[in-house]
Design an enzyme around this catalytic site. Structure first.
Site, PDB file in Angstrom:
ATOM      1  N   GLU A  28      70.192  -5.687 -18.412  1.00 30.31           N
ATOM      2  CA  GLU A  28      69.384  -6.706 -19.104  1.00 30.31           C
ATOM      3  C   GLU A  28      70.237  -7.534 -20.057  1.00 30.31           C
ATOM      4  O   GLU A  28      71.390  -7.191 -20.358  1.00 30.31           O
ATOM      5  CB  GLU A  28      68.231  -6.047 -19.865  1.00 30.31           C
ATOM      6  N   LYS A  89      64.233 -15.048 -26.219  1.00 34.29           N
ATOM      7  CA  LYS A  89      63.920 -13.699 -25.730  1.00 34.29           C
ATOM      8  C   LYS A  89      62.799 -13.857 -24.691  1.00 34.29           C
ATOM      9  O   LYS A  89      61.717 -14.362 -25.008  1.00 34.29           O
ATOM     10  CB  LYS A  89      63.461 -12.821 -26.893  1.00 34.29           C
ATOM     11  N   VAL A 109      63.557  -5.766 -20.834  1.00 35.20           N
ATOM     12  CA  VAL A 109      63.423  -4.757 -19.773  1.00 35.20           C
ATOM     13  C   VAL A 109      62.395  -5.225 -18.743  1.00 35.20           C
ATOM     14  O   VAL A 109      62.640  -5.185 -17.532  1.00 35.20           O
ATOM     15  CB  VAL A 109      63.032  -3.384 -20.367  1.00 35.20           C
ATOM     16  N   SER A 143      54.490  -3.076 -25.811  1.00 34.81           N
ATOM     17  CA  SER A 143      55.471  -3.847 -25.043  1.00 34.81           C
ATOM     18  C   SER A 143      55.054  -4.010 -23.585  1.00 34.81           C
ATOM     19  O   SER A 143      54.560  -3.064 -22.958  1.00 34.81           O
ATOM     20  CB  SER A 143      56.825  -3.148 -25.094  1.00 34.81           C
ATOM     21  N   ALA A 144      55.313  -5.199 -23.058  1.00 36.65           N
ATOM     22  CA  ALA A 144      55.084  -5.442 -21.624  1.00 36.65           C
ATOM     23  C   ALA A 144      56.051  -4.643 -20.756  1.00 36.65           C
ATOM     24  O   ALA A 144      55.876  -4.578 -19.536  1.00 36.65           O
ATOM     25  CB  ALA A 144      55.212  -6.938 -21.313  1.00 36.65           C
ATOM     26  N   ASP A 145      57.055  -4.006 -21.374  1.00 38.40           N
ATOM     27  CA  ASP A 145      57.919  -3.100 -20.596  1.00 38.40           C
ATOM     28  C   ASP A 145      57.071  -2.013 -19.930  1.00 38.40           C
ATOM     29  O   ASP A 145      57.364  -1.569 -18.813  1.00 38.40           O
ATOM     30  CB  ASP A 145      58.955  -2.408 -21.497  1.00 38.40           C
ATOM     31  N   LYS A 162      62.968   4.497 -29.433  1.00 37.94           N
ATOM     32  CA  LYS A 162      63.246   4.712 -30.859  1.00 37.94           C
ATOM     33  C   LYS A 162      61.965   5.035 -31.597  1.00 37.94           C
ATOM     34  O   LYS A 162      60.893   4.585 -31.193  1.00 37.94           O
ATOM     35  CB  LYS A 162      63.702   3.400 -31.489  1.00 37.94           C
TER      36      LYS A 162
HETATM   37  N1  PSU Z   1      64.994  -1.373 -27.720  1.00 31.52           N
HETATM   38  C1  PSU Z   1      66.301  -1.268 -28.058  1.00 31.52           C
HETATM   39  N2  PSU Z   1      67.144  -2.307 -27.865  1.00 31.52           N
HETATM   40  C2  PSU Z   1      66.712  -3.486 -27.316  1.00 31.52           C
HETATM   41  C3  PSU Z   1      65.344  -3.585 -26.939  1.00 31.52           C
HETATM   42  C4  PSU Z   1      64.520  -2.514 -27.166  1.00 31.52           C
HETATM   43  O1  PSU Z   1      66.695  -0.237 -28.552  1.00 31.52           O
HETATM   44  O2  PSU Z   1      67.512  -4.422 -27.171  1.00 31.52           O
HETATM   45  C5  PSU Z   1      64.861  -4.845 -26.291  1.00 31.52           C
HETATM   46  C6  PSU Z   1      64.725  -4.641 -24.764  1.00 31.52           C
HETATM   47  O3  PSU Z   1      65.099  -5.842 -24.126  1.00 31.52           O
HETATM   48  C7  PSU Z   1      63.242  -4.399 -24.598  1.00 31.52           C
HETATM   49  C8  PSU Z   1      62.679  -5.314 -25.656  1.00 31.52           C
HETATM   50  O4  PSU Z   1      62.748  -4.725 -23.324  1.00 31.52           O
HETATM   51  O5  PSU Z   1      63.554  -5.160 -26.763  1.00 31.52           O
HETATM   52  C9  PSU Z   1      61.269  -4.972 -26.018  1.00 31.52           C
HETATM   53  O6  PSU Z   1      60.741  -5.986 -26.817  1.00 31.52           O
HETATM   54  P1  PSU Z   1      59.181  -5.967 -27.173  1.00 31.52           P
HETATM   55  O7  PSU Z   1      59.033  -4.750 -28.030  1.00 31.52           O
HETATM   56  O8  PSU Z   1      58.950  -7.241 -27.893  1.00 31.52           O
HETATM   57  O9  PSU Z   1      58.463  -5.860 -25.861  1.00 31.52           O
HETATM   58 MN    MN Z   2      55.409  -6.651 -28.751  1.00 35.46          MN
END
Ligand code: PSU
Ligand code: MN
Length: 308
Positions: A28, A89, A109, A143-145, A162
């Protein structure tokens, strides 16, 4: 093999490897543009690509550049992602917008999984997954992950999540979404900086071959969606939970005080943790990504052999 979607721009090397059924590992780019400071970000990205090669696979770092979804990048592209303030992002919902406008985007992700799947890549290496944020019952910040893992057939190798997130609720959500969560060589779900989280991993595998068998079994049955492979940070690089927890709590309090939310939340927290820890978290973060790259290459090699 899957023919890559015609809107994707693949490097010749990645295109050839996919035609040959050779192992390819997706990487990524949000971690480069929004997850680590310069110059450690570009050094990490370069070294991770080399580790994938050393492991016998072809690395394919994924991003959107000038509105084109790119599968495999040149060193100058990595440098741009690492330094330019004009890189958005990009999660899956942002892909249409940056592509339509011809802009640059660093893929999360979720977005990296989607583009990897469209290219025909089944194994993806990252640092940490997004998940259910603490306080999500009020903020709705999930997260959409996670939803992408529910639908897109890509295995994601991470070091877990984390404790900026609610790890228990993240595991519950992955269960609801029918995503296998397989811990590598441990019974415990790893918490990124720490090998332990206080949560049991739902599944365990001790070799890359066993992991590949899980991917093959899932997709052979036509069960759509990904597999979360969680690989604990090496013992020598671990930050004990007792040490990192206070730092994370401070970062969360600072986020609240600054009114940060939405897609800015994760980058803000990652940046504050690096600052408050005096850089120690960055050293651990780089070490765990490299550790994931070694396992991801091995998994891609095993999976390619399996499907040959
Ligand atoms: N967690 C990490 N390092 C990162 C990310 C998450 O320890 O760089 C990044 C990844 O790209 C993950 C994104 O997909 O943050 C998630 O963002 P959000 O919580 O806004 O979905
Ligand atoms: Mn979010």
């Amino acid at each position: 093999m899957t023919t890559p979607h015609p809107s994707l721009v693949l490097t010749d090397e990645v295109a050839q490897a996919l035609r040959d059924g050779a192992p390819v590992v997706a990487l990524e780019s949000t971690i480069i543009s929004h997850g680590m400071p310069y110059p450690q970000n570009v050094t990490m990205a370069t070294e991770v690509e080399q580790l994938i090669r050393d492991g016998g696979a072809v690395p394919a770092t994924i991003a959107v550049l000038d509105g084109r979804p790119r599968i495999g990048l040149a060193p100058a592209d990595l440098e741009l992602l690492a330094t330019s303030p004009d890189v958005a992002k990009v999660s899956v919902r942002d892909l249409p917008y940056v592509i339509a406008r011809g802009e640059h985007g660093a893929t999360t992700v979720a977005a990296t999984m989607r583009l990897a799947a469209l290219a025909g890549i089944g194994v993806f290496v990252t640092g940490g997954l997004g998940g259910v944020h603490r306080g999500a019952q009020l903020s709705f910040d999930v997260s959409a992950d996670l939803t992408e893992l529910a639908t897109t057939n890509v295995a994601v190798v991470s070091a877990g999540v984390k404790s900026i997130l609610d790890i228990g609720l993240t595991l519950e959500t992955l269960e609801t979404l029918c995503v296998p969560v397989v811990a590598y060589g441990t019974d415990e779900f790893p918490a990124f900086f720490s090998r332990t989280s206080g949560h049991r991993a739902p599944m365990r595998a001790d070799t890359a071959r066993e992991l590949a068998e899980v991917l093959a079994a899932k997709w052979n049955l036509g069960i759509s969606g990904g597999v979360a492979v969680v690989n604990p940070i090496p013992v020598a690089d671990e930050i004990p939970a007792g040490e990192i927890d206070g730092i994370i709590d401070q970062a969360l309090a600072d986020m609240e005080a600054n009114g940060v939310h939405g897609k800015e939340a994760t980058p803000f927290l990652l940046g504050r943790i690096v600052e408050i820890s005096g850089g120690a978290s960055l050293v651990a973060n780089i070490a765990l990504v490299k550790n994931n790259a070694r396992l991801g290459a091995e998994l891609a090699v095993e999976y390619a052999a399996f499907t040959a």
